[in-house]
Motif scaffolding. Sequence first.
Motif, PDB file in Angstrom:
ATOM      1  N   GLN A 135       2.625  15.130  -8.636  1.00  0.00           N
ATOM      2  CA  GLN A 135       4.131  15.557  -8.855  1.00  0.00           C
ATOM      3  C   GLN A 135       4.896  15.632  -7.210  1.00  0.00           C
ATOM      4  N   TYR A 136       4.617  14.763  -6.537  1.00  0.00           N
ATOM      5  CA  TYR A 136       5.083  14.931  -5.011  1.00  0.00           C
ATOM      6  C   TYR A 136       5.638  13.560  -4.915  1.00  0.00           C
ATOM      7  N   LEU A 137       7.201  13.631  -4.684  1.00  0.00           N
ATOM      8  CA  LEU A 137       8.051  12.565  -4.638  1.00  0.00           C
ATOM      9  C   LEU A 137       8.343  12.435  -3.005  1.00  0.00           C
ATOM     10  N   CYS A 138       8.002  11.237  -2.313  1.00  0.00           N
ATOM     11  CA  CYS A 138       8.089  10.792  -0.797  1.00  0.00           C
ATOM     12  C   CYS A 138       8.814   9.504  -0.748  1.00  0.00           C
ATOM     13  N   ASP A 139       9.184   9.388   0.616  1.00  0.00           N
ATOM     14  CA  ASP A 139       9.822   8.309   0.917  1.00  0.00           C
ATOM     15  C   ASP A 139       8.696   7.132   1.503  1.00  0.00           C
ATOM     16  N   PRO A 140       9.227   6.092   1.772  1.00  0.00           N
ATOM     17  CA  PRO A 140       8.328   4.975   2.121  1.00  0.00           C
ATOM     18  C   PRO A 140       7.605   5.281   3.586  1.00  0.00           C
ATOM     19  N   HIS A 141       8.321   6.070   4.512  1.00  0.00           N
ATOM     20  CA  HIS A 141       7.712   6.448   5.801  1.00  0.00           C
ATOM     21  C   HIS A 141       6.803   7.553   5.762  1.00  0.00           C
ATOM     22  N   THR A 142       7.034   8.545   4.844  1.00  0.00           N
ATOM     23  CA  THR A 142       6.153   9.459   4.699  1.00  0.00           C
ATOM     24  C   THR A 142       4.681   9.025   3.838  1.00  0.00           C
ATOM     25  N   ALA A 143       5.122   7.845   2.876  1.00  0.00           N
ATOM     26  CA  ALA A 143       4.088   7.272   2.266  1.00  0.00           C
ATOM     27  C   ALA A 143       3.026   6.468   3.122  1.00  0.00           C
ATOM     28  N   VAL A 194      -1.904  17.893   8.149  1.00  0.00           N
ATOM     29  CA  VAL A 194      -0.460  17.877   7.667  1.00  0.00           C
ATOM     30  C   VAL A 194       0.260  16.759   8.031  1.00  0.00           C
ATOM     31  N   VAL A 195       0.839  16.299   7.060  1.00  0.00           N
ATOM     32  CA  VAL A 195       1.620  14.965   7.182  1.00  0.00           C
ATOM     33  C   VAL A 195       3.163  15.096   7.511  1.00  0.00           C
ATOM     34  N   LEU A 196       3.810  14.685   8.614  1.00  0.00           N
ATOM     35  CA  LEU A 196       5.102  14.909   8.887  1.00  0.00           C
ATOM     36  C   LEU A 196       5.777  14.129   7.927  1.00  0.00           C
ATOM     37  N   SER A 197       6.512  14.696   6.946  1.00  0.00           N
ATOM     38  CA  SER A 197       7.534  13.895   6.122  1.00  0.00           C
ATOM     39  C   SER A 197       8.858  14.031   6.576  1.00  0.00           C
ATOM     40  N   THR A 198       9.133  12.611   6.932  1.00  0.00           N
ATOM     41  CA  THR A 198      10.586  12.581   7.867  1.00  0.00           C
ATOM     42  C   THR A 198      11.793  12.151   7.150  1.00  0.00           C
ATOM     43  N   ALA A 199      11.713  11.692   6.032  1.00  0.00           N
ATOM     44  CA  ALA A 199      13.353  11.416   5.286  1.00  0.00           C
ATOM     45  C   ALA A 199      13.108  11.786   3.845  1.00  0.00           C
ATOM     46  N   SER A 200      14.339  11.882   3.299  1.00  0.00           N
ATOM     47  CA  SER A 200      14.305  12.305   1.961  1.00  0.00           C
ATOM     48  C   SER A 200      14.167  11.070   1.129  1.00  0.00           C
ATOM     49  N   PRO A 201      13.438  11.082   0.085  1.00  0.00           N
ATOM     50  CA  PRO A 201      13.218   9.553  -0.716  1.00  0.00           C
ATOM     51  C   PRO A 201      14.421   9.109  -1.363  1.00  0.00           C
ATOM     52  N   PHE A 202      15.367   9.881  -1.344  1.00  0.00           N
ATOM     53  CA  PHE A 202      16.555   9.211  -1.822  1.00  0.00           C
ATOM     54  C   PHE A 202      17.502   8.552  -0.727  1.00  0.00           C
ATOM     55  N   LYS A 203      16.789   8.462   0.614  1.00  0.00           N
ATOM     56  CA  LYS A 203      17.459   7.664   1.394  1.00  0.00           C
ATOM     57  C   LYS A 203      17.086   6.072   1.104  1.00  0.00           C
ATOM     58  N   GLN A 219       0.952  -1.195   0.044  1.00  0.00           N
ATOM     59  CA  GLN A 219       0.022   0.108  -0.075  1.00  0.00           C
ATOM     60  C   GLN A 219       0.888   1.181  -0.008  1.00  0.00           C
ATOM     61  N   ALA A 220       2.051   1.025   0.739  1.00  0.00           N
ATOM     62  CA  ALA A 220       2.825   2.204   0.729  1.00  0.00           C
ATOM     63  C   ALA A 220       3.445   2.654  -0.550  1.00  0.00           C
ATOM     64  N   ALA A 221       4.004   1.720  -1.383  1.00  0.00           N
ATOM     65  CA  ALA A 221       4.412   1.775  -2.734  1.00  0.00           C
ATOM     66  C   ALA A 221       3.428   2.442  -3.630  1.00  0.00           C
ATOM     67  N   GLU A 222       2.155   1.752  -3.606  1.00  0.00           N
ATOM     68  CA  GLU A 222       1.077   2.550  -4.457  1.00  0.00           C
ATOM     69  C   GLU A 222       0.668   3.825  -3.963  1.00  0.00           C
ATOM     70  N   GLU A 223       1.101   4.176  -2.762  1.00  0.00           N
ATOM     71  CA  GLU A 223       0.891   5.531  -2.493  1.00  0.00           C
ATOM     72  C   GLU A 223       1.826   6.383  -2.929  1.00  0.00           C
ATOM     73  N   ILE A 224       3.269   5.968  -2.978  1.00  0.00           N
ATOM     74  CA  ILE A 224       4.117   6.580  -3.584  1.00  0.00           C
ATOM     75  C   ILE A 224       4.047   7.009  -5.126  1.00  0.00           C
ATOM     76  N   SER A 225       3.668   5.863  -5.813  1.00  0.00           N
ATOM     77  CA  SER A 225       3.178   5.933  -7.305  1.00  0.00           C
ATOM     78  C   SER A 225       2.163   7.229  -7.326  1.00  0.00           C
ATOM     79  N   ALA A 226       1.105   7.033  -6.617  1.00  0.00           N
ATOM     80  CA  ALA A 226      -0.180   7.934  -6.737  1.00  0.00           C
ATOM     81  C   ALA A 226       0.182   9.252  -6.408  1.00  0.00           C
ATOM     82  N   MET A 227       1.114   9.502  -5.355  1.00  0.00           N
ATOM     83  CA  MET A 227       1.476  10.880  -5.050  1.00  0.00           C
ATOM     84  C   MET A 227       2.289  11.681  -6.003  1.00  0.00           C
ATOM     85  N   PHE A 228       3.009  10.780  -6.736  1.00  0.00           N
ATOM     86  CA  PHE A 228       3.978  11.555  -7.738  1.00  0.00           C
ATOM     87  C   PHE A 228       3.238  11.467  -9.064  1.00  0.00           C
ATOM     88  N   GLN A 229       2.329  10.609  -9.395  1.00  0.00           N
ATOM     89  CA  GLN A 229       1.241  11.031 -10.657  1.00  0.00           C
ATOM     90  C   GLN A 229       0.293  11.871 -10.433  1.00  0.00           C
TER      91      GLN A 229
END
Length: 488
Positions: A389-397, A417-426, A376-386
């Motif tokens: 146009q927002y790129l997030c890491d798995p924790h934020t997803a 407000v969602v706390l985005s805790t880490a860069s997706p590039f981690k 579900q987190a992976a699906e959220e990463i994809s949906a957020m970007f598509q």
Amino acid sequence: MQFFSTRNAGSRVSAAQAIVQGLSSEGGLFVPESFPQADLKTACEKASYAELAAYVLGLVLPGYPQEFVAEATEKTYGEAFQGKAGYLRPVNKDLYSLELWHGPTCAFKDYALQIMPKLLVKGKELLGRSELTYILVATSGDTGKAALAGYQDVPGVKIAVFYPSHGTSQVQRLQMTTQQGDNVAVYAVKGNFDDAQTGVKKVFADQELGRQLAEQNVCLSSANSINWGRLAPQIVYYFAAYRQLLEQGRIQMGDAVDFCVPTGNFGDILAGYYAKRMGLPVGRLVCASNRNNVLTEFLKTGHYDARRTFYRTTSPSMDILVSSNLERLLYHMCEDTEKVSGWMEELRTQGHYQVDAQCLEKIQEIFSAGCTDDEQAAEEISAMFQDNQYLCDPHTAVAFCVAQEYKNETSSGAPMVVLSTASPFKFPGDVLKALGQLVPEDEFEAMRQLAAHTNVPAPQALASLQGQPERFDREIEPEQIREIAKIL
């Protein structure tokens, strides 16, 4: 305002003592005896994050000179955060992302661990103490690097970080094992984060070891969120998010705002509760968990049960079954140290405990909870970007999933407000896979491909790790943490 232990209200200490000591002698966590009230209008009129931090920390660090606090926040939250300290980004409609990963190690831990060394050094000065401080840190991924970076070459301090072997991303591991500094050490611990954290807690509770170290003019302290100096700076960015919503005209002064926090050790979301107790109009605090959903179950049933299968997930910083900071919340809900001590003893000896109905009712007046799995987190990463146009890491997803589920169930009109805790590039491989791309074996190649695919640049602090020599490669058993503490 003084502080006392969640397990012993009779022993009062200053803010400086709570930070220098880290953990109470009987194993409890220090909590404030009362909550100072912030003037919301004054807080929201601060021109910069550093000024806001100076105001809020001035309230929760009594005894620290205000001039010192102002100087420390100015030095901490300047260039190192690229002008994006506490940056709130609109995502869609009533959904916002509080991006907390623009600091030097690309994770939210920077907000506390860049200023905490200054608080420790000043705390020792205020207490007239000159001993050597050994800092022991258990990490599920991000705390370790942030603590190492913050305490690197700080006079009078040595620091050892313990992370679960095979329990972090390659990037997270390299951030720690390549760390420079003459006063740092890093160890991989066989097992999971809870094994590392339990090992560190046992050291703090070992009175004989404490006496031996004291004879050598050494004291122990912690940089985990069990330390008040780690928790207090995290209160600030809740106020920062509220201020930006006011500036954007999304809310009026006094309107409630909901927050959804991906959390494993319960520190980041507890800071939101403290902000609420200090007068910030926080609506619901929504706790987001991954497949290790011990907190979700507890917040819904009052039963905390760590006797469950431990899962390694794509959001490793949340792979925790024993959430230390929950102990603080339990005290605030029941205000009974004997009850808290009893529950913690049941957790230690039996692996679970059940709070009473009155305590659970008070918790549920403030907190909601939800969980999601890796798919579900992976699906959220994809949906957020598509979709956004927002790129997030798995924790934020994970948090986005839970936040939107909460909004759908409640039809809440308050901003979330969602706390985005880490860069997706981690976590470049997991993010790249979620976006439907082939994932190379090498994480740095995955980082390059993620940047090319999304047109989002990778942080230099992460990309530059490639090729750096690893200084630390020792793997230990959890029981060896005590021996390391003796010779650090």
